[in-house]
Design a protein around this motif. Structure first.
Motif, PDB file in Angstrom:
ATOM      1  N   LEU A 220       0.853  -1.187   0.000  1.00 14.11           N
ATOM      2  CA  LEU A 220       0.000   0.000   0.000  1.00 14.11           C
ATOM      3  C   LEU A 220       0.889   1.237   0.000  1.00 14.11           C
ATOM      4  CD1 LEU A 220      -2.880  -0.939   2.455  1.00 14.11           C
ATOM      5  CD2 LEU A 220      -2.702  -1.326   0.001  1.00 14.11           C
ATOM      6  N   ASN A 221       0.445   2.296  -0.694  1.00 16.15           N
ATOM      7  CA  ASN A 221       1.379   3.389  -0.930  1.00 16.15           C
ATOM      8  C   ASN A 221       0.841   4.771  -0.553  1.00 16.15           C
ATOM      9  OD1 ASN A 221       3.239   5.270  -2.211  1.00 16.15           O
ATOM     10  ND2 ASN A 221       4.013   3.532  -3.374  1.00 16.15           N
ATOM     11  N   ASP A 222      -0.175   5.269  -1.244  1.00 16.54           N
ATOM     12  CA  ASP A 222      -0.627   6.637  -0.996  1.00 16.54           C
ATOM     13  C   ASP A 222      -2.144   6.685  -0.959  1.00 16.54           C
ATOM     14  OD1 ASP A 222      -0.254   9.356  -0.504  1.00 16.54           O
ATOM     15  OD2 ASP A 222      -0.310   9.881  -2.637  1.00 16.54           O
ATOM     16  N   LEU A 223      -2.692   7.815  -0.511  1.00 17.28           N
ATOM     17  CA  LEU A 223      -4.145   7.953  -0.380  1.00 17.28           C
ATOM     18  C   LEU A 223      -4.570   9.404  -0.496  1.00 17.28           C
ATOM     19  CD1 LEU A 223      -5.223   7.686   3.380  1.00 17.28           C
ATOM     20  CD2 LEU A 223      -2.958   8.391   2.616  1.00 17.28           C
ATOM     21  N   ASP A 224      -5.848   9.605  -0.804  1.00 17.80           N
ATOM     22  CA  ASP A 224      -6.505  10.894  -0.688  1.00 17.80           C
ATOM     23  C   ASP A 224      -7.937  10.631  -0.255  1.00 17.80           C
ATOM     24  OD1 ASP A 224      -6.861  13.580  -0.637  1.00 17.80           O
ATOM     25  OD2 ASP A 224      -6.802  13.894  -2.809  1.00 17.80           O
ATOM     26  N   ILE A 225      -8.590  11.638   0.311  1.00 14.95           N
ATOM     27  CA  ILE A 225      -9.907  11.446   0.929  1.00 14.95           C
ATOM     28  C   ILE A 225     -10.873  12.502   0.424  1.00 14.95           C
ATOM     29  CG2 ILE A 225     -11.143  11.175   3.119  1.00 14.95           C
ATOM     30  CD1 ILE A 225      -8.348  10.764   4.430  1.00 14.95           C
ATOM     31  N   SER A 226     -12.026  12.065  -0.018  1.00 19.54           N
ATOM     32  CA  SER A 226     -13.047  12.987  -0.524  1.00 19.54           C
ATOM     33  C   SER A 226     -13.803  13.622   0.635  1.00 19.54           C
ATOM     34  CB  SER A 226     -14.023  12.251  -1.440  1.00 19.54           C
ATOM     35  OG  SER A 226     -14.875  11.402  -0.683  1.00 19.54           O
ATOM     36  N   ALA A 227     -14.563  14.688   0.333  1.00 20.83           N
ATOM     37  CA  ALA A 227     -15.365  15.354   1.358  1.00 20.83           C
ATOM     38  C   ALA A 227     -16.414  14.426   1.946  1.00 20.83           C
ATOM     39  CB  ALA A 227     -16.032  16.590   0.759  1.00 20.83           C
ATOM     40  N   ALA A 228     -16.861  13.447   1.145  1.00 20.81           N
ATOM     41  CA  ALA A 228     -17.886  12.503   1.606  1.00 20.81           C
ATOM     42  C   ALA A 228     -17.310  11.350   2.409  1.00 20.81           C
ATOM     43  CB  ALA A 228     -18.657  11.954   0.403  1.00 20.81           C
ATOM     44  N   GLY A 229     -15.993  11.327   2.576  1.00 23.88           N
ATOM     45  CA  GLY A 229     -15.390  10.280   3.392  1.00 23.88           C
ATOM     46  C   GLY A 229     -15.017   9.020   2.623  1.00 23.88           C
ATOM     47  N   VAL A 230     -14.749   9.148   1.330  1.00 22.00           N
ATOM     48  CA  VAL A 230     -14.272   8.008   0.540  1.00 22.00           C
ATOM     49  C   VAL A 230     -12.754   8.129   0.399  1.00 22.00           C
ATOM     50  CG1 VAL A 230     -14.364   6.797  -1.669  1.00 22.00           C
ATOM     51  CG2 VAL A 230     -16.434   7.841  -0.724  1.00 22.00           C
ATOM     52  N   ILE A 231     -12.051   7.065   0.780  1.00 21.58           N
ATOM     53  CA  ILE A 231     -10.589   7.042   0.675  1.00 21.58           C
ATOM     54  C   ILE A 231     -10.196   6.364  -0.628  1.00 21.58           C
ATOM     55  CG2 ILE A 231      -8.435   6.252   1.724  1.00 21.58           C
ATOM     56  CD1 ILE A 231      -9.837   6.225   4.419  1.00 21.58           C
ATOM     57  N   LEU A 283      -6.972  13.811  -5.603  1.00 17.60           N
ATOM     58  CA  LEU A 283      -8.280  14.195  -6.139  1.00 17.60           C
ATOM     59  C   LEU A 283      -8.207  15.577  -6.778  1.00 17.60           C
ATOM     60  CD1 LEU A 283     -10.484  13.001  -3.165  1.00 17.60           C
ATOM     61  CD2 LEU A 283     -10.854  12.307  -5.547  1.00 17.60           C
ATOM     62  N   ALA A 284      -9.036  15.778  -7.815  1.00 15.68           N
ATOM     63  CA  ALA A 284      -9.167  17.101  -8.410  1.00 15.68           C
ATOM     64  C   ALA A 284      -9.837  18.039  -7.413  1.00 15.68           C
ATOM     65  CB  ALA A 284     -10.000  17.010  -9.691  1.00 15.68           C
ATOM     66  N   PRO A 285      -9.650  19.343  -7.545  1.00 18.09           N
ATOM     67  CA  PRO A 285     -10.276  20.280  -6.608  1.00 18.09           C
ATOM     68  C   PRO A 285     -11.786  20.107  -6.503  1.00 18.09           C
ATOM     69  CG  PRO A 285      -8.628  21.416  -7.921  1.00 18.09           C
ATOM     70  CD  PRO A 285      -8.755  20.043  -8.505  1.00 18.09           C
ATOM     71  N   ASP A 286     -12.456  19.773  -7.616  1.00 12.33           N
ATOM     72  CA  ASP A 286     -13.908  19.567  -7.586  1.00 12.33           C
ATOM     73  C   ASP A 286     -14.280  18.090  -7.432  1.00 12.33           C
ATOM     74  OD1 ASP A 286     -13.181  18.549 -10.029  1.00 12.33           O
ATOM     75  OD2 ASP A 286     -14.575  19.757 -11.210  1.00 12.33           O
ATOM     76  N   GLU A 287     -13.257  17.254  -7.224  1.00 17.09           N
ATOM     77  CA  GLU A 287     -13.435  15.811  -7.024  1.00 17.09           C
ATOM     78  C   GLU A 287     -14.114  15.129  -8.221  1.00 17.09           C
ATOM     79  OE1 GLU A 287     -15.215  14.971  -3.234  1.00 17.09           O
ATOM     80  OE2 GLU A 287     -13.611  15.960  -2.122  1.00 17.09           O
ATOM     81  N   SER A 288     -13.923  15.693  -9.400  1.00 16.28           N
ATOM     82  CA  SER A 288     -14.489  15.071 -10.601  1.00 16.28           C
ATOM     83  C   SER A 288     -13.637  13.902 -11.089  1.00 16.28           C
ATOM     84  CB  SER A 288     -14.629  16.111 -11.716  1.00 16.28           C
ATOM     85  OG  SER A 288     -13.369  16.654 -12.057  1.00 16.28           O
ATOM     86  N   TYR A 289     -12.396  13.859 -10.670  1.00 18.47           N
ATOM     87  CA  TYR A 289     -11.520  12.756 -11.038  1.00 18.47           C
ATOM     88  C   TYR A 289     -10.461  12.566  -9.953  1.00 18.47           C
ATOM     89  CZ  TYR A 289      -8.451  16.565 -12.714  1.00 18.47           C
ATOM     90  OH  TYR A 289      -7.694  17.710 -12.806  1.00 18.47           O
ATOM     91  N   TRP A 304     -12.080   8.981 -13.851  1.00 13.97           N
ATOM     92  CA  TRP A 304     -13.192   9.925 -13.736  1.00 13.97           C
ATOM     93  C   TRP A 304     -14.215   9.433 -12.717  1.00 13.97           C
ATOM     94  CZ3 TRP A 304     -13.114  14.658 -15.852  1.00 13.97           C
ATOM     95  CH2 TRP A 304     -12.191  14.896 -16.876  1.00 13.97           C
ATOM     96  N   LEU A 305     -14.605  10.339 -11.816  1.00 14.88           N
ATOM     97  CA  LEU A 305     -15.576  10.012 -10.764  1.00 14.88           C
ATOM     98  C   LEU A 305     -16.952  10.608 -11.035  1.00 14.88           C
ATOM     99  CD1 LEU A 305     -13.234  10.710  -7.712  1.00 14.88           C
ATOM    100  CD2 LEU A 305     -13.830   8.468  -8.648  1.00 14.88           C
ATOM    101  N   LYS A 306     -16.987  11.654 -11.855  1.00 12.59           N
ATOM    102  CA  LYS A 306     -18.255  12.348 -12.130  1.00 12.59           C
ATOM    103  C   LYS A 306     -18.409  12.604 -13.626  1.00 12.59           C
ATOM    104  CE  LYS A 306     -18.143  14.884  -7.710  1.00 12.59           C
ATOM    105  NZ  LYS A 306     -18.103  16.251  -7.100  1.00 12.59           N
ATOM    106  N   ARG A 328       0.490  16.368  -5.329  1.00  9.79           N
ATOM    107  CA  ARG A 328      -0.235  17.204  -4.375  1.00  9.79           C
ATOM    108  C   ARG A 328      -0.643  18.514  -5.055  1.00  9.79           C
ATOM    109  NH1 ARG A 328      -0.342  12.896  -2.359  1.00  9.79           N
ATOM    110  NH2 ARG A 328       0.156  12.321  -0.195  1.00  9.79           N
ATOM    111  N   ARG A 329      -1.755  19.107  -4.576  1.00  9.46           N
ATOM    112  CA  ARG A 329      -2.260  20.334  -5.179  1.00  9.46           C
ATOM    113  C   ARG A 329      -1.370  21.533  -4.884  1.00  9.46           C
ATOM    114  NH1 ARG A 329      -8.412  20.351  -3.136  1.00  9.46           N
ATOM    115  NH2 ARG A 329      -8.989  18.227  -3.756  1.00  9.46           N
ATOM    116  N   ARG A 330      -1.358  22.453  -5.844  1.00  8.23           N
ATOM    117  CA  ARG A 330      -0.734  23.763  -5.635  1.00  8.23           C
ATOM    118  C   ARG A 330      -1.803  24.724  -5.150  1.00  8.23           C
ATOM    119  NH1 ARG A 330       1.478  26.427 -10.446  1.00  8.23           N
ATOM    120  NH2 ARG A 330       2.769  27.639  -9.013  1.00  8.23           N
ATOM    121  N   GLU A 331      -1.432  25.652  -4.288  1.00  7.61           N
ATOM    122  CA  GLU A 331      -2.396  26.621  -3.773  1.00  7.61           C
ATOM    123  C   GLU A 331      -2.869  27.572  -4.866  1.00  7.61           C
ATOM    124  OE1 GLU A 331      -0.591  28.493  -0.391  1.00  7.61           O
ATOM    125  OE2 GLU A 331      -0.862  26.736   0.916  1.00  7.61           O
TER     126      GLU A 331
END
Length: 435
Positions: A220-231, A283-289, A304-306, A328-331
């Motif tokens: 197992l290596n890396d992760l990100d988490i959506s606002a809805a709690g999906v890893i 995750l994309a900023p809008d979590e579309s992918y 693609w998620l949406k 990782r995202r840039r500000e």
């Protein structure tokens, strides 16, 4: 030379004026080359020399025979010994030239090495709202860093452990709803309170539900988490553990998977299988992918998620200048991409070995593992990607004098924090110095 002085002529034969020519007694037998001197020690000397030559020759013959035997044994062992990898044949496009946004520079050399020699292996870095850094270390500890103060808040293995597998190896880390989520390469996904009061296992790596085609996840290596709690998380290999990641790198097979885990329903899904050393997840900023770095193919996959393309995938970036790690995202928009190692133009060792699986297999049989690890180029590089996957800029350190490789870049308030799975520090670089 003056005119009075004349050099001796090679045709003239000089004889002393007072010396009579030597004559031979007619009664004396003529001396022949086959005649031995009358000295009795001569015969003994010749015998001694002959014996020494004979002895040296015998030793040389035995040495040659021994070396030949050893070579035969070594070849037999190499041929009979099964390599630890089953490499696949593939071809990489020519590595991009270091021009334009990739023009060689030394901007990473301005990086400050903080906590030097106090930590080892800060692969991933999460940053709290108050600026506290959170990371996992090579010894299995999960720590917070505030200034120069390092505080242990969690641990991925046994207290008295003797190997990486028993100690655990924390890799990707994320903060979600004021808790720290940690990928342990060997054990699963952990949830750790930021103050270290509690720790729980969310996903057990040994769980039957995360098997794919009867293959157990091993890395197992890396992760990100959506606002809805999906890893969303990656398993880099179903064949090799993190400790032997170079074997997975040289094997370069489709052994990786992108998973999703719903923290509300506890459901685990396979989103993409047969990936080549997938590691970084973002995750994309809008979590579309969700983006996934495919290390051994030097590219980034987009799932693609949406929208109309939901459930399908394509390539977000291809033919990268190095082997990508965490994203990782840039500000200010776009993404930071760490490079575990670069692909040199016009010649890259790993790229050049791609069509020759037997050569790679033989290397793993004749070279010790630590030498295989040293094959990676010492050249630090961080790449800036826009929202379409185009390379916009790069920070480099030719020769790796300060940053030899980068696993991840985390940005906070105008500062970049650079992690690496093998470095003994966290890199700190102020953006105002570089942008």
């Amino acid at each position: 030379m003056s005119e009075e002085e004349e050099s001796p002529s090679l045709d003239e034969e000089e004889t002393p004026d007072d010396t009579e020519p030597e004559t031979m007694d007619p009664d004396q037998d003529s001396f022949t080359l086959n005649q031995e001197p009358s000295d009795p020690n001569y015969s003994s000397l010749v015998d001694n020399i002959t014996n020494r030559i004979s002895s040296a020759s015998s030793v040389c013959k035995r040495s040659v025979q021994l070396i030949s035997l050893l070579l035969v044994v070594m070849v037999a062992v190499i041929v009979s010994y099964s390599p630890p990898i089953r490499p696949v044949t593939f071809r990489m496009p020519p590595a991009p030239k270091l021009t334009g946004a990739l023009t060689e520079n030394s901007r990473l050399r301005s990086t400050q090495q903080i906590l030097k020699s106090r930590i080892v292996g800060p692969e991933s870095i999460a940053i709290g709202s108050d600026g506290t850094l959170y990371t996992g270390l090579a010894n299995g500890k999960i720590v917070s860093v505030r200034g120069k103060v390092i505080t242990e808040i969690g641990y991925t293995g046994h207290v008295h452990c003797s190997s990486e597998e028993t100690c655990g190896r924390p890799l990707g880390v994320r903060i979600h709803n004021e808790s720290l989520y940690v990928i342990n390469a060997y054990k699963g996904i952990l949830k750790v309170s930021l103050n270290g009061d509690s720790q729980q296992v969310l996903v057990n790596m040994k769980d039957e539900s995360i098997r794919l085609n009867n293959r157990q996840t091993r890395f197992l290596n890396d992760l990100d988490i959506s606002a809805a709690g999906v890893i969303y998380f990656t398993d880099s290999s179903s064949r090799h553990t993190r400790e032997y990641n170079i074997y997975e790198f040289l094997e370069a097979g489709p052994h990786g998977t992108l998973f999703s885990y719903n923290m509300l329903t506890h459901e685990i899904k396979v989103l993409i299988s047969a990936l080549h050393f997938p590691n970084g997840v973002q995750l994309a900023p809008d979590e579309s992918y969700v983006l996934v770095a495919e290390c051994t193919r030097a590219r980034i996959v987009r799932f693609w998620l949406k929208g109309e393309l939901a459930g399908t995938w394509d390539y977000f970036a291809v033919n990268l200048p190095g082997y990508p790690d965490n994203i990782r995202r840039r500000e200010s928009g776009g993404y930071w991409l760490g490079m575990a190692a670069i692909r040199r133009h016009p010649f890259s060792l790993i790229d050049s070995l791609a069509p020759y699986p037997q050569v790679r297999a033989t290397l793993t049989k004749i070279l010790p593992y630590f030498l295989l690890r040293s094959m990676a180029s010492q050249y630090g590089m961080v790449v800036v990607l826009d929202e379409f996957g185009n390379i916009m800029d790069s920070l480099q350190d030719p020769g790796g004098l300060v940053i030899s490789s980068s696993s991840e870049v985390a940005e906070h308030d105008g500062v970049l924090y650079i992690g690496s799975y093998h470095s003994s520090f966290i890199g700190k670089l102020r953006l105002k110095n570089e942008f």
